[in-house]
Design a protein around this motif. Sequence first.
Motif, PDB file in Angstrom:
ATOM      1  N   GLY A  60       0.813  -1.209   0.000  1.00  0.00           N
ATOM      2  CA  GLY A  60       0.000   0.000   0.000  1.00  0.00           C
ATOM      3  C   GLY A  60       0.844   1.254   0.000  1.00  0.00           C
ATOM      4  O   GLY A  60       1.758   1.421  -0.803  1.00  0.00           O
ATOM      5  N   ALA A  61       0.528   2.188   0.935  1.00  0.00           N
ATOM      6  CA  ALA A  61       1.257   3.451   1.022  1.00  0.00           C
ATOM      7  C   ALA A  61       2.717   3.226   1.371  1.00  0.00           C
ATOM      8  O   ALA A  61       3.553   4.103   1.158  1.00  0.00           O
ATOM      9  N   THR A  62       3.051   2.044   1.886  1.00  0.00           N
ATOM     10  CA  THR A  62       4.420   1.779   2.303  1.00  0.00           C
ATOM     11  C   THR A  62       5.308   1.329   1.158  1.00  0.00           C
ATOM     12  O   THR A  62       6.426   0.866   1.377  1.00  0.00           O
ATOM     13  N   GLN A  63       4.846   1.453  -0.080  1.00  0.00           N
ATOM     14  CA  GLN A  63       5.730   1.245  -1.224  1.00  0.00           C
ATOM     15  C   GLN A  63       6.808   2.318  -1.239  1.00  0.00           C
ATOM     16  O   GLN A  63       7.817   2.192  -1.914  1.00  0.00           O
ATOM     17  N   GLY A  64       6.602   3.360  -0.448  1.00  0.00           N
ATOM     18  CA  GLY A  64       7.526   4.480  -0.394  1.00  0.00           C
ATOM     19  C   GLY A  64       6.770   5.753  -0.689  1.00  0.00           C
ATOM     20  O   GLY A  64       6.064   5.847  -1.694  1.00  0.00           O
ATOM     21  N   THR A  65       6.878   6.736   0.191  1.00  0.00           N
ATOM     22  CA  THR A  65       6.112   7.959   0.020  1.00  0.00           C
ATOM     23  C   THR A  65       6.996   9.183   0.200  1.00  0.00           C
ATOM     24  O   THR A  65       8.028   9.126   0.876  1.00  0.00           O
ATOM     25  N   SER A  66       6.584  10.279  -0.413  1.00  0.00           N
ATOM     26  CA  SER A  66       7.237  11.570  -0.224  1.00  0.00           C
ATOM     27  C   SER A  66       6.353  12.497   0.598  1.00  0.00           C
ATOM     28  O   SER A  66       6.681  13.670   0.792  1.00  0.00           O
ATOM     29  N   ASN A  67       5.228  11.959   1.092  1.00  0.00           N
ATOM     30  CA  ASN A  67       4.232  12.750   1.801  1.00  0.00           C
ATOM     31  C   ASN A  67       4.187  12.338   3.270  1.00  0.00           C
ATOM     32  O   ASN A  67       3.936  11.177   3.585  1.00  0.00           O
ATOM     33  N   PHE A  68       4.408  13.292   4.179  1.00  0.00           N
ATOM     34  CA  PHE A  68       4.431  12.974   5.603  1.00  0.00           C
ATOM     35  C   PHE A  68       3.081  12.463   6.090  1.00  0.00           C
ATOM     36  O   PHE A  68       3.016  11.574   6.944  1.00  0.00           O
ATOM     37  N   SER A  69       1.995  12.995   5.562  1.00  0.00           N
ATOM     38  CA  SER A  69       0.664  12.553   5.970  1.00  0.00           C
ATOM     39  C   SER A  69       0.472  11.067   5.679  1.00  0.00           C
ATOM     40  O   SER A  69      -0.091  10.327   6.494  1.00  0.00           O
ATOM     41  N   ASP A  70       0.952  10.615   4.518  1.00  0.00           N
ATOM     42  CA  ASP A  70       0.854   9.197   4.176  1.00  0.00           C
ATOM     43  C   ASP A  70       1.722   8.350   5.100  1.00  0.00           C
ATOM     44  O   ASP A  70       1.339   7.246   5.501  1.00  0.00           O
ATOM     45  N   ALA A  84       7.969   3.263   4.339  1.00  0.00           N
ATOM     46  CA  ALA A  84       9.207   3.723   3.719  1.00  0.00           C
ATOM     47  C   ALA A  84       9.065   5.124   3.144  1.00  0.00           C
ATOM     48  O   ALA A  84       7.967   5.566   2.793  1.00  0.00           O
ATOM     49  N   THR A  85      10.197   5.816   3.036  1.00  0.00           N
ATOM     50  CA  THR A  85      10.253   7.092   2.325  1.00  0.00           C
ATOM     51  C   THR A  85      10.940   6.876   0.980  1.00  0.00           C
ATOM     52  O   THR A  85      11.797   5.998   0.845  1.00  0.00           O
ATOM     53  N   LYS A  86      10.570   7.699  -0.012  1.00  0.00           N
ATOM     54  CA  LYS A  86      11.178   7.598  -1.342  1.00  0.00           C
ATOM     55  C   LYS A  86      12.467   8.399  -1.450  1.00  0.00           C
ATOM     56  O   LYS A  86      13.210   8.260  -2.412  1.00  0.00           O
ATOM     57  N   GLY A  87      12.701   9.254  -0.471  1.00  0.00           N
ATOM     58  CA  GLY A  87      13.889  10.100  -0.479  1.00  0.00           C
ATOM     59  C   GLY A  87      13.926  10.895   0.806  1.00  0.00           C
ATOM     60  O   GLY A  87      13.233  10.567   1.773  1.00  0.00           O
TER      61      GLY A  87
END
Length: 300
Positions: A60-70, A84-87
């Motif tokens: 889900g959202a843990t594929q990697g996100t750049s959004n803190f809310s996610d 995870a974070t994307k960067g």
Amino acid sequence: MLRTNYLFLGELKMKKTKVISVLAVSVLSVSLLAACGSNNSSSSSDKKTEQSSKAEVFAGATQGTSNFSDLQKGFAKNGAWLNATKGDMNASGKTLTVEGLFLGDGQVARKLAIYNQDSSHKITARYTLTVDKIEVKSPGFYISNGTVKGNVDVFATGFHGQTGTGVEGQATIDGNLTFASQDLLDAYNKLPDAQKVKVTGTTSVVKGDVVSFKPGGITAGAHGNVTYSFEGNGTDTKTGATTGTADVSVLKKALGKNGAWLVATNADVDASGKDLTIDGTFLNEKAAVQRTLAMISQMI
């Protein structure tokens, strides 16, 4: 598959005519205790300090996100065990709250992945998550490979770090690390260096409410979120099952999916020609996945 965390042979004597055949059909750890004492080493703990031998699946959202809310939603009580974070992510002044009970790779865990890796699982980039602080209220939470720029306040057991091979760097807290009790800090200090995080600030105790979870039978959802089938011992736990019994029928029921995480004998047990099937997933009193068959006598 039977995975044995602790095996103490001690004075246990098993004759060919007195062999208990154990078939494990659940994804959990089984401890066979046959002497006084304990051992803090664990293959599951070592596993957490290594990169997975298979590609990690970010659900889900843990594929990697750049959004803190996610990211915050992912670490909520109804989120996922791995996020995870994307960067690099700048969430200055914000608090990331980690809540809930989750399983990952068959163990109690919440993972914050702040990195990227190649097909050989070598770390190719280590990222930085900037926050005011992270409040850790989930057991087994760990920072993987990157840097948290901000403070980390720990209110649950099992906090640690994970650093894989690849580009230079390690799991880091660029700030202060606090624990809500001395017991939590002492447990962290006993970890091998490979499971600790680098802390640029101070590491100390700031007393607070420690989050605890009850022992019992559990199931895990698609993203690792835990649901109790029952708390404490199940309906098949008969008198003597946890304090000591030589009755094979009592042992058999207690080791089933409606039994107990701790089952004990108080004498030699002759179960020749019989299988004792260990079924179900259980939490012990320290919110760790475990089943124990205690075949010992010890002084209190």
